[in-house]
Motif scaffolding. Sequence first.
Motif, PDB file in Angstrom:
ATOM      1  N   PRO A  52     -85.198 -42.563   6.101  1.00 12.89           N
ATOM      2  CA  PRO A  52     -85.012 -41.227   6.524  1.00 12.89           C
ATOM      3  C   PRO A  52     -86.282 -40.918   7.189  1.00 12.89           C
ATOM      4  N   ALA A  53     -86.313 -39.773   8.195  1.00 11.66           N
ATOM      5  CA  ALA A  53     -87.385 -39.260   9.091  1.00 11.66           C
ATOM      6  C   ALA A  53     -88.409 -38.691   7.791  1.00 11.66           C
ATOM      7  N   GLY A  54     -89.738 -39.038   8.066  1.00 12.80           N
ATOM      8  CA  GLY A  54     -90.794 -38.358   7.309  1.00 12.80           C
ATOM      9  C   GLY A  54     -91.051 -39.085   6.063  1.00 12.80           C
ATOM     10  N   LYS A  55     -90.300 -40.006   5.937  1.00 12.90           N
ATOM     11  CA  LYS A  55     -90.463 -41.184   4.458  1.00 12.90           C
ATOM     12  C   LYS A  55     -91.607 -41.948   4.958  1.00 12.90           C
ATOM     13  N   MET A  56     -92.337 -42.485   3.873  1.00 16.59           N
ATOM     14  CA  MET A  56     -93.289 -43.670   4.144  1.00 16.59           C
ATOM     15  C   MET A  56     -92.568 -45.064   3.818  1.00 16.59           C
ATOM     16  N   PHE A  57     -93.332 -46.040   4.703  1.00 14.79           N
ATOM     17  CA  PHE A  57     -92.794 -47.324   4.421  1.00 14.79           C
ATOM     18  C   PHE A  57     -94.161 -48.400   4.397  1.00 14.79           C
ATOM     19  N   LYS A  58     -93.891 -49.518   3.966  1.00 13.89           N
ATOM     20  CA  LYS A  58     -95.021 -50.544   3.801  1.00 13.89           C
ATOM     21  C   LYS A  58     -95.161 -51.233   5.040  1.00 13.89           C
ATOM     22  N   LYS A  59     -96.364 -51.610   5.231  1.00  9.45           N
ATOM     23  CA  LYS A  59     -96.841 -52.539   6.851  1.00  9.45           C
ATOM     24  C   LYS A  59     -95.803 -53.735   6.689  1.00  9.45           C
ATOM     25  N   LYS A  60     -95.404 -54.308   5.494  1.00  6.38           N
ATOM     26  CA  LYS A  60     -94.901 -55.508   5.899  1.00  6.38           C
ATOM     27  C   LYS A  60     -93.191 -54.997   6.378  1.00  6.38           C
ATOM     28  N   THR A  61     -92.791 -54.094   6.129  1.00  3.77           N
ATOM     29  CA  THR A  61     -91.527 -53.436   6.700  1.00  3.77           C
ATOM     30  C   THR A  61     -91.406 -53.859   8.297  1.00  3.77           C
ATOM     31  N   ILE A  62     -92.562 -53.496   8.846  1.00  4.05           N
ATOM     32  CA  ILE A  62     -92.483 -53.605  10.378  1.00  4.05           C
ATOM     33  C   ILE A  62     -93.055 -55.183  10.685  1.00  4.05           C
ATOM     34  N   MET A  63     -93.656 -55.418   9.896  1.00  7.62           N
ATOM     35  CA  MET A  63     -94.420 -56.962  10.336  1.00  7.62           C
ATOM     36  C   MET A  63     -93.293 -57.902  10.189  1.00  7.62           C
ATOM     37  N   SER A  64     -92.454 -57.900   9.298  1.00  7.24           N
ATOM     38  CA  SER A  64     -91.478 -58.842   8.995  1.00  7.24           C
ATOM     39  C   SER A  64     -90.521 -58.635  10.541  1.00  7.24           C
ATOM     40  N   GLU A  65     -90.095 -57.487  11.033  1.00  4.39           N
ATOM     41  CA  GLU A  65     -89.593 -57.570  12.239  1.00  4.39           C
ATOM     42  C   GLU A  65     -90.254 -58.025  13.459  1.00  4.39           C
ATOM     43  N   LEU A  66     -91.759 -57.827  13.242  1.00  5.43           N
ATOM     44  CA  LEU A  66     -92.401 -57.997  14.724  1.00  5.43           C
ATOM     45  C   LEU A  66     -92.646 -59.764  14.609  1.00  5.43           C
ATOM     46  N   GLU A  67     -92.661 -60.460  13.288  1.00  3.22           N
ATOM     47  CA  GLU A  67     -92.892 -61.784  13.193  1.00  3.22           C
ATOM     48  C   GLU A  67     -91.697 -62.553  13.533  1.00  3.22           C
TER      49      GLU A  67
END
Length: 385
Positions: free
Chosen positions: A317-332
Amino acid sequence: MVLKKSVSPGRAAFDRGPTPYFRGRTNILKKFRLLRERAVKGKEGTTFIIHGAPGAGKTALLDQCQKRAEKDGWNIMNLYPTALWNPDDLLHCLGKSRAQITGLKGEAGVVPEALGHPGISFDIQRTTHTMMKILQDGNKPLLLTLDEAQTLGLKDVVPSDMKGVVTSILNKIHNGNLGKPAILLAGGLKTTLDTFEIFGITRTGMKCVEEIGPLSEKSTRAIIYAWLTNEGGAKGDVAEWIDAISKESHGWPQHIAAYVEPAICYLMENGGHPTSIGLKEVLSEGSIECAKYYEQRVRRIEGGDVIRLAKALIDLPAGKMFKKKTIMSELESEHDTEKAEEIFGKFIEKGVISENGHGYSIPIPSMHDWLKSELKLYKERIWKP
């Protein structure tokens, strides 16, 4: 219907620079006032850094800091990068000549005309000494303001043979070694802190680094009201317009400007009457400008990586926090770890992702929604055999 473009009040670049209707940031302004008071009392100073994403209102805040300092009797100097290693440019920022600086006139070879140009030899210590004389001249407290400070860290901005001078000058100011009250007020992107580390400043004083984000709802509404009534000449009840623009702008200064500018144009062309039909037109044009802002934020990031960011956040949901690995796993899934880290860093640098010490988030809810809409368009357009 497309709004006609009347010439509205304000700067040529409506969403940049100082603003006549500044509101909020009271906590930061208080900290800066206390720092000024301590600097005067101790006859020293340091560095005060304000950083944040593009469009967060850094320049407007720097302007307010300057105005308050000037009112308290401080001498104000707006710096540009070359003024940190070229004495002539430093004098120009101060609005003085060599003849006006005590002990500087007549020093042979102190400020060579071609200082800093390739192939010209000079004495770094002598240049630093000259710079110090210029900064130390006069009895008034000195506020040096450097906007877009992160540019100092860009390749070739500071000539390699001038880095010693810049490092020396920045550290003398930072450590309060000018022998007078002096503060370097620096504004820039998130990478500003990394830039100062390049020049040996690895630790700032307590309460001397501030990251700015959205304005409070109270400040947002006050700014919108001031623009609509004072500049747009709004007549009657503007509550509906303020509610709508406040909701859509999310307290982000650039977004406030994106909606306020067409709102002023509409009011000026329609006798100041804030109609419901006019509001729809204003919101439509404002949303288009906000989308352009998001596109600029990711302009130097490969489109596929923007889509990968959107994929990683599709269920968040917009405004919620996430962990770095959430993005990194997709980029990797497409890049090696080093490249993925570089791309993640670009998202932070461009203000697409923000960090607050507890995690990461997309700082503007509507930017989050825009990313998801880009993913939707991508899925609709991509050809699959």
